[in-house]
Design an enzyme around this catalytic site. Structure first.
Site, PDB file in Angstrom:
ATOM      1  CE  LYS A  83      -4.370   0.863   2.349  1.00  0.00           C
ATOM      2  NZ  LYS A  83      -5.032   0.773   3.660  1.00  0.00           N
TER       3      LYS A  83
HETATM    4  C1  E4P Z   1      -8.465   1.220   3.863  1.00  0.00           C
HETATM    5  O1  E4P Z   1      -7.610   0.811   3.120  1.00  0.00           O
HETATM    6  C2  E4P Z   1      -8.363   2.465   4.629  1.00  0.00           C
HETATM    7  O2  E4P Z   1      -7.169   2.496   5.314  1.00  0.00           O
HETATM    8  C3  E4P Z   1      -9.544   2.614   5.549  1.00  0.00           C
HETATM    9  O3  E4P Z   1     -10.717   2.174   4.888  1.00  0.00           O
HETATM   10  C4  E4P Z   1      -9.700   3.982   6.138  1.00  0.00           C
HETATM   11  O4  E4P Z   1     -10.920   4.069   6.838  1.00  0.00           O
HETATM   12  P1  E4P Z   1     -11.240   5.248   7.852  1.00  0.00           P
HETATM   13  O5  E4P Z   1     -11.454   6.499   7.065  1.00  0.00           O
HETATM   14  O6  E4P Z   1     -12.505   4.809   8.534  1.00  0.00           O
HETATM   15  O7  E4P Z   1     -10.067   5.356   8.776  1.00  0.00           O
END
Ligand code: E4P
Length: 217
Positions: A83
């Site tokens: 990522k």
């Molecule tokens: C996924 O890859 C993200 O890190 C995650 O969905 C972020 O979610 P949030 O905005 O609830 O922290």
């Protein structure tokens, strides 16, 4: 639509895996912090539970370091997806890692133009953050629709991974908008199955069945 679970909690993943609904997992540095555990250890454990892609995020901000971190994370297991943040440096790293055959998930996407750049960099997944856009009164779902149209216009293979999902309605709307994947917190995944009329109907069927005095087995 594929479902990834958005958590670094190994116990939650273990509990949900037998449902057959978990196609992958996404983690981020905040979720690792919340788990209170060693990053590499957690990623290795998740990869052993789930066959599908498991996103592990780099924390360097310059491309050369991001690439080194990405190669090292990809070494943990075959199903690690690296990522990367949606910055110019992140896109450079995305291109380099893609060329090395490493899957990538470009995260923190808040605009269609950012998603276009990630696809051009060869990202395996793009993660538009719906909930965080809704939080600032911008329609997160419109972003999913825009990206779907752009990717279809140019036949980009990058998969749209709807992220920052906060509700069952977000899941439904993402599916309607054509997202390939939704990454959902465990509580949201569990909420998808529930309907009060299902519970009410089942209670009535079981009560009537009991009155028949019969058994199937
Ligand atoms: C996924 O890859 C993200 O890190 C995650 O969905 C972020 O979610 P949030 O905005 O609830 O922290």
């Amino acid at each position: 639509m594929k479902f990834f679970i958005d958590t670094a909690d190994v116990e939650e993943i273990k509990a949900l895996a037998p449902t057959g609904l978990v196609d992958g997992v996404t983690t981020n540095p905040s979720l690792i912090m919340k788990s209170g555990r060693d990053f590499r250890e957690v990623v290795a454990e998740i990869c052993a539970i789930v066959d599908g892609p498991v996103s592990a995020e780099v924390t360097a901000t310059e491309a050369p370091e991001m690439i080194k971190e990405g190669v090292s994370l990809a070494d943990i297991a075959d199903n690690v997806t690296v990522k990367l943040p949606l910055t110019l440096e992140g896109l450079v790293a995305c291109k380099a890692l893609t060329e090395e055959g490493i899957d990538t998930n470009v995260t923190l996407c808040f605009s269609a133009n950012q998603a276009l750049l990630a696809a051009k960099a060869g990202a395996t997944f793009i993660s538009p953050f719906i909930g965080r856009l809704d939080d600032i009164n911008v329609d997160g779902m419109e972003l999913i629709r825009d990206i779907r149209m752009i990717y279809d216009n140019y036949d980009f293979r990058t998969e749209i991974l709807a992220a920052s999902i906060r509700s069952a309605n977000h899941v439904k709307e993402s599916a309607i908008a054509g997202a390939d994947v939704a990454t959902v917190p465990p509580a949201v995944l569990k909420s998808l199955v529930r309907h009060p009329l299902t519970d009410k109907g089942l209670d009535a069927f079981l009560a009537d069945w009991a009155k028949t005095g019969q058994k199937i087995l």
